[in-house]
Design an enzyme around this catalytic site. Structure first.
Site, PDB file in Angstrom:
ATOM      1  N   LYS A  17     -13.851   3.280   0.909  1.00  0.00           N
ATOM      2  CA  LYS A  17     -13.348   4.095   2.888  1.00  0.00           C
ATOM      3  C   LYS A  17     -15.273   5.415   2.947  1.00  0.00           C
ATOM      4  O   LYS A  17     -15.118   5.274   3.661  1.00  0.00           O
ATOM      5  CB  LYS A  17     -12.889   4.953   2.854  1.00  0.00           C
ATOM      6  CG  LYS A  17     -11.499   3.863   2.931  1.00  0.00           C
ATOM      7  CD  LYS A  17      -9.916   4.175   3.443  1.00  0.00           C
ATOM      8  CE  LYS A  17      -8.764   3.401   3.692  1.00  0.00           C
ATOM      9  NZ  LYS A  17      -7.642   4.131   3.930  1.00  0.00           N
TER      10      LYS A  17
ATOM     11  N   LYS B  50      -8.615  -8.637  -1.113  1.00  0.00           N
ATOM     12  CA  LYS B  50      -7.274  -9.048  -0.378  1.00  0.00           C
ATOM     13  C   LYS B  50      -7.029  -8.766   0.875  1.00  0.00           C
ATOM     14  O   LYS B  50      -8.490  -8.771   1.462  1.00  0.00           O
ATOM     15  CB  LYS B  50      -6.399  -7.326  -1.430  1.00  0.00           C
ATOM     16  CG  LYS B  50      -7.268  -6.515  -1.032  1.00  0.00           C
ATOM     17  CD  LYS B  50      -5.949  -4.870  -0.768  1.00  0.00           C
ATOM     18  CE  LYS B  50      -6.645  -3.952   0.079  1.00  0.00           C
ATOM     19  NZ  LYS B  50      -5.665  -3.230   0.150  1.00  0.00           N
TER      20      LYS B  50
ATOM     21  N   LYS C 279      -6.331  -5.928   6.821  1.00  0.00           N
ATOM     22  CA  LYS C 279      -6.811  -6.161   8.495  1.00  0.00           C
ATOM     23  C   LYS C 279      -8.593  -5.651   8.448  1.00  0.00           C
ATOM     24  O   LYS C 279      -8.555  -6.691   9.126  1.00  0.00           O
ATOM     25  CB  LYS C 279      -5.742  -4.825   9.046  1.00  0.00           C
ATOM     26  CG  LYS C 279      -6.396  -4.710  10.383  1.00  0.00           C
ATOM     27  CD  LYS C 279      -5.424  -5.448  11.085  1.00  0.00           C
ATOM     28  CE  LYS C 279      -6.152  -5.519  12.756  1.00  0.00           C
ATOM     29  NZ  LYS C 279      -5.437  -6.179  13.466  1.00  0.00           N
TER      30      LYS C 279
HETATM   31  P1  AMP Z   1      -1.337  -0.531   4.473  1.00  0.00           P
HETATM   32  O1  AMP Z   1      -0.928  -1.350   5.478  1.00  0.00           O
HETATM   33  O2  AMP Z   1      -2.590  -0.299   3.498  1.00  0.00           O
HETATM   34  O3  AMP Z   1      -0.561   0.759   4.719  1.00  0.00           O
HETATM   35  O4  AMP Z   1      -0.989  -0.907   3.173  1.00  0.00           O
HETATM   36  C1  AMP Z   1       0.920  -0.909   3.261  1.00  0.00           C
HETATM   37  C2  AMP Z   1       1.573  -1.771   2.051  1.00  0.00           C
HETATM   38  O5  AMP Z   1       1.387  -2.860   1.147  1.00  0.00           O
HETATM   39  C3  AMP Z   1       0.960  -0.806   0.440  1.00  0.00           C
HETATM   40  O6  AMP Z   1       2.029  -0.746   0.162  1.00  0.00           O
HETATM   41  C4  AMP Z   1      -0.042  -1.786   0.451  1.00  0.00           C
HETATM   42  O7  AMP Z   1       0.374  -1.778  -1.296  1.00  0.00           O
HETATM   43  C5  AMP Z   1       0.502  -3.054   1.164  1.00  0.00           C
HETATM   44  N1  AMP Z   1       0.138  -4.253   1.019  1.00  0.00           N
HETATM   45  C6  AMP Z   1      -1.028  -3.820   1.344  1.00  0.00           C
HETATM   46  N2  AMP Z   1      -2.567  -4.979   1.507  1.00  0.00           N
HETATM   47  C7  AMP Z   1      -1.685  -6.112   0.287  1.00  0.00           C
HETATM   48  C8  AMP Z   1      -1.896  -7.335   0.130  1.00  0.00           C
HETATM   49  N3  AMP Z   1      -2.942  -8.110   0.509  1.00  0.00           N
HETATM   50  N4  AMP Z   1      -1.304  -7.880  -1.183  1.00  0.00           N
HETATM   51  C9  AMP Z   1      -0.146  -7.545  -1.583  1.00  0.00           C
HETATM   52  N5  AMP Z   1       0.134  -5.569  -1.052  1.00  0.00           N
HETATM   53  C10 AMP Z   1      -0.485  -5.009  -0.057  1.00  0.00           C
END
Ligand code: AMP
Ligand code: TRP
Length: 338
Positions: free
Chosen positions: A111, A193, A196
């Site tokens: 980031k 991966k 968003k």
């Molecule tokens: P965040 O949107 O970054 O706050 O992520 C929320 C949760 O979703 C966290 O536990 C991340 O590890 C999981 N996560 C986000 N993107 C992925 C992905 N592409 N595959 C699996 N888990 C994800």
């Protein structure tokens, strides 16, 4: 009973990567564990944001979580900034976290590399995450694979605090990640991966038609040029893993056989997947629409969750303040227990 904590940023719509990697697991775990699920808005402000949008996204995230099956009768769902003890403990933890540990965090380097001016909050992000978890003395953290390094840091923080302020009996547990078989969902580009910020997502609340428009052009096994070519499911980077997440084991076997034997073309295979995704998401979307029509009720549920979380958080902070001599004016001068 192990205590569970996890968090999610209110940064846009929940996508199926979040859902499969984390939230679906939260829904399953809430029944057997004392669980806290937090919408981490203090984390969200470490990158550019607009206040009105943050407010809206916070409630939208709550709606998506509740619609996915988090049940406030079984777990605590709350917003981080409703419990100021998170930032208090984060400050305390900042004083026992080596700078080098923060500088080597992959997410920080990532980031920071993308922004012109790097704010201290971005560096200290994982310290706040450690505070989130340890405030509830949680030992189990259901997350996707990308959070494993942050949890390593949480364990360093717990260990450092225990060594310094609670050497005889560790007060904070060392939290462990709890991963699922779908710990890393690839984006629709088949490479990065699902995320968003990359724009390669399927949103949990997207209509079945919109989801089909996204699935139709997705890359499959590149060696499979025509329907009559045999394919290898393991080389199909998006559709096959999604089948494993959304389709029954029998269907997955059928996919494997019909791909290898060239009985199904990729479009047929995608149609089966699409139907199974829709079957899982449409009931969630129906519940989300019902909740969207009742914003006051959602706000009340969150306020109640905040109070329940705060009751636990206050106990931890009282203990921490006591152990660190931060309550000097209220305890006995000798420090002796009453
Ligand atoms: P965040 O949107 O970054 O706050 O992520 C929320 C949760 O979703 C966290 O536990 C991340 O590890 C999981 N996560 C986000 N993107 C992925 C992905 N592409 N595959 C699996 N888990 C994800
Ligand atoms: N950093 C996590 C993410 O981006 C969100 C998060 C904040 C979190 N605090 C947490 C996850 C505590 C688990 C536990 O996904």
């Amino acid at each position: 009973m192990p205590r569970i904590f996890s968090g999610i940023q209110p940064s846009g719509e929940l996508h199926i990567g979040n859902y499969l990697g984390a939230v679906k697991n939260w829904v399953a775990l809430q029944h057997a564990h004392e669980s806290f699920f937090c919408i981490v808005n203090y984390h969200a402000i470490t990158i550019a944001f607009a206040p009105d949008e943050l407010r809206r996204r916070t409630r939208d995230m709550a709606i998506s979580l509740l619609a996915s099956g988090l049940d406030p009768a079984k777990c605590v769902v709350f917003v981080q900034s409703d419990v100021p003890e998170h930032t208090e403990l984060a400050w305390i933890f900042n004083t026992i976290t080596p700078l080098g540990e923060l500088e080597r965090q992959v997410q920080f380097k990532d980031k920071a590399g993308r922004s012109e001016q790097v704010m201290a909050g971005l560096l200290n992000y994982p310290v706040l995450q450690a505070a989130d978890i340890l405030l509830y003395l949680a030992d189990t953290v259901p997350v996707g694979e990308d959070q494993v390094q942050h949890l390593e840091l949480s364990r360093v923080v717990a260990r450092n605090w225990n060594t310094r302020f609670s050497p005889d009996a560790p007060y904070f547990p060392e939290p462990q990640p709890k991963l699922t078989p779908t710990r890393r969902i690839a984006g629709l580009d088949g490479q990065a991966k699902m995320s968003k910020s990359i724009g390669n997502t399927i949103g949990l609340l997207e209509s079945p038609d919109a989801i089909w428009e996204k699935l139709r052009p997705v890359v499959t096994d590149p060696a499979r040029q025509r329907k009559t070519d045999a394919g290898e499911p393991e080389k199909c980077p998006v559709i096959y893993p999604l089948h494993k997440a959304f389709s029954s084991p029998e269907t997955v076997t059928q996919v494997e056989t019909n791909c290898r034997g060239a009985q199904w073309g990729c479009i047929e295979c995608k149609k089966v997947l699409h139907a199974n995704i829709a079957a899982e998401l449409v009931p969630i979307q129906t519940r989300a629409a019902e909740l969207q029509a009742k914003p006051a009720m959602v706000d009340e549920l969150l306020a109640d969750g905040g109070q329940r979380a705060r009751a636990v958080a206050r106990e931890t902070i009282a203990h921490v303040r006591d152990a660190m001599g931060l309550d000097a004016r209220t305890s006995s001068p000798s420090g002796a227990t009453a």
